[in-house]
Scaffold this motif. Sequence first.
Motif, PDB file in Angstrom:
ATOM      1  N   GLN A   9       0.832  -1.204   0.000  1.00  0.00           N
ATOM      2  CA  GLN A   9       0.000   0.000   0.000  1.00  0.00           C
ATOM      3  C   GLN A   9       0.870   1.259   0.000  1.00  0.00           C
ATOM      4  N   LEU A  10       1.945   1.241   0.777  1.00  0.00           N
ATOM      5  CA  LEU A  10       2.865   2.369   0.817  1.00  0.00           C
ATOM      6  C   LEU A  10       3.572   2.542  -0.525  1.00  0.00           C
ATOM      7  N   ASP A  12       2.355   1.717  -3.452  1.00  0.00           N
ATOM      8  CA  ASP A  12       1.343   2.282  -4.370  1.00  0.00           C
ATOM      9  C   ASP A  12       1.186   3.781  -4.141  1.00  0.00           C
ATOM     10  N   LEU A  13       1.156   4.175  -2.874  1.00  0.00           N
ATOM     11  CA  LEU A  13       1.028   5.587  -2.539  1.00  0.00           C
ATOM     12  C   LEU A  13       2.236   6.374  -3.049  1.00  0.00           C
ATOM     13  N   ILE A 105      -4.814  10.921  -4.864  1.00  0.00           N
ATOM     14  CA  ILE A 105      -3.953  10.707  -3.693  1.00  0.00           C
ATOM     15  C   ILE A 105      -4.771  10.912  -2.426  1.00  0.00           C
ATOM     16  N   MET A 111      -5.833   8.906   5.618  1.00  0.00           N
ATOM     17  CA  MET A 111      -4.879   7.888   6.069  1.00  0.00           C
ATOM     18  C   MET A 111      -4.850   7.796   7.595  1.00  0.00           C
TER      19      MET A 111
END
Length: 172
Positions: A9-10, A12-13, A105, A111
């Motif tokens: 996930q990080l 992808d971010l 984003i 988050m």
Amino acid sequence: MTNEAAKAQLADLAEMVQGSFAALARAQRDRARLTASARAGGRRVTVTVNADGVVIKIEFSDDIDALTYSEIAAAVTSAAQEAAVEVKQKSQEILAELQAEKAKIPTLSEMFPLMPDIQAMMPTPPEVSMAPPNAAERRAPDADTGLRFENVEEFEHDPQARAHSDAATPGW
């Protein structure tokens, strides 16, 4: 959530953010190259502005002498304002594409749920006036800052005047 899922996930971010930076750089380059032109005074005056609305070229037709000086001045002002509006619209179109990229984003508040949405708290700037320098809308009072001070004492900032003030005497 497992450690591997959090890493993915990080990643992808980070990839989204990197893509947004590339899109921002492209938008900045495209905007920097923008110009707009407008005509006024019976098409005798042409004004071209850059992306910031700054006049970069003024052209007069061969029959400009058909206008008085005040008509020329008004035509230059009108054409410059019209060109500035046009270049602002072009800039907003470029930025709209960027906003679509930015919307992908997640925000900090998405988050981290307890984090406030700082972007939503930012004030929006007011529209800039196109009125001439002494127009009524330019004489409007300053915006209220919301600060009010009550129960205060005046202080004399001039040292010479302060020497004659009771508040500055040692026995006060």
